[in-house]
Design a protein around this motif. Sequence first.
Motif, PDB file in Angstrom:
ATOM      1  N   UNK A   1      25.414  29.035 111.447  1.00 54.16           N
ATOM      2  CA  UNK A   1      25.785  27.891 112.284  1.00 54.16           C
ATOM      3  C   UNK A   1      27.242  27.558 111.991  1.00 54.16           C
ATOM      4  N   UNK A   2      28.058  27.584 113.038  1.00 54.06           N
ATOM      5  CA  UNK A   2      29.459  27.204 112.895  1.00 54.06           C
ATOM      6  C   UNK A   2      29.725  25.995 113.780  1.00 54.06           C
ATOM      7  N   UNK A   3      30.384  24.987 113.212  1.00 54.45           N
ATOM      8  CA  UNK A   3      30.600  23.754 113.965  1.00 54.45           C
ATOM      9  C   UNK A   3      31.897  23.074 113.563  1.00 54.45           C
ATOM     10  N   UNK A   4      32.427  22.282 114.494  1.00 53.59           N
ATOM     11  CA  UNK A   4      33.595  21.434 114.225  1.00 53.59           C
ATOM     12  C   UNK A   4      33.187  19.974 114.150  1.00 53.59           C
ATOM     13  N   UNK A   5      31.909  19.728 113.958  1.00 58.19           N
ATOM     14  CA  UNK A   5      31.389  18.364 113.924  1.00 58.19           C
ATOM     15  C   UNK A   5      30.627  18.113 112.629  1.00 58.19           C
ATOM     16  N   UNK A   6      30.747  16.912 112.104  1.00 53.50           N
ATOM     17  CA  UNK A   6      29.929  16.561 110.946  1.00 53.50           C
ATOM     18  C   UNK A   6      28.593  15.948 111.352  1.00 53.50           C
ATOM     19  N   UNK A   7      28.273  15.963 112.654  1.00 58.11           N
ATOM     20  CA  UNK A   7      26.940  15.564 113.099  1.00 58.11           C
ATOM     21  C   UNK A   7      25.874  16.446 112.459  1.00 58.11           C
ATOM     22  N   UNK A   8      26.257  17.644 112.075  1.00 62.02           N
ATOM     23  CA  UNK A   8      25.316  18.554 111.422  1.00 62.02           C
ATOM     24  C   UNK A   8      24.715  17.956 110.153  1.00 62.02           C
TER      25      UNK A   8
END
Length: 294
Positions: A115-122
């Motif tokens: 999983x790659x993301x630019x959000x800290x919603x993770x």
Amino acid sequence: MTIREVQCAAACRRLKRDFPYRWDLNPYRGCAHRCQYCFAVYSHKYLESASFYDEIFVKTNIVQRLEYQLSRPDWPREVVNIGGITDSYQPAEAKYRLMPDILRLLIRYRTPCIISTKSDLILRDFDLIDELSRKSFVIIASTITTVDEDLRRVLEPGGASSARRFEMLRAFSRTKACTGLHIMPIIPYLTDGRDNLEGLAAAGKAAGVQYVQAAILYLRGGTRQVFFDFIRRERPALAEKLRLLYAPGADRKAYKDSLYQMFSAVKKKHGLTDDYAAIMRDRLPRESEQLSLF
């Protein structure tokens, strides 16, 4: 921003190219993070939409379709890359909450993922990812392009700050997940300075990342227009240099060789590797041995 709910025929798509992973899963199409270099802008043409940033398609049946695939006797439990086209933790996820149920299925069927993301919603799903990391192989990665927050705000206006992304990676380093820093893309004359790359590598090391990868800006299809519109608007002094570097048929080999040589020195200085495939090869066999117990 317009949200469109759609149905998908399958959750996981088998990739044609050779990657360390073989499957791609995208709960959303289009992305509200509005990164001015996004390689996936081209993908909206298949949806008969020209508004990659403003028209978000939500696959409302993706959890049901994923369970159908994962529950099949012939499901190979190969690595699934989540969000290869658009960010699975973009703002729409706060409302639709597709990822928790997706993660529960990966846990149930012990399927490894990236999983790659630019959000800290993770971080909302920290407990689920922690559990998955103890039952299968997981990579949590974040794309972070600059330590200059003023530049980040105009370059990636919908993403979390770089500092928040590093804090997210630091949090997941406390799990059994592998964490990675993706410096993608490195933008010539804008984010390719030694100080920026040093700053990113140092922050990644401090956050406990296990690998770092980098790639130069690649302009494909509609991305070229979006990017050059941004440059002319926000950094007009760079427009001509970039036009020449990215002119059709331009030879970028000397520039790329110099850039990657510098990046290699930065990695070595901070004791970082870019070989995440080796990490996968090292850990996936052990996961397979665990799977045989169930």
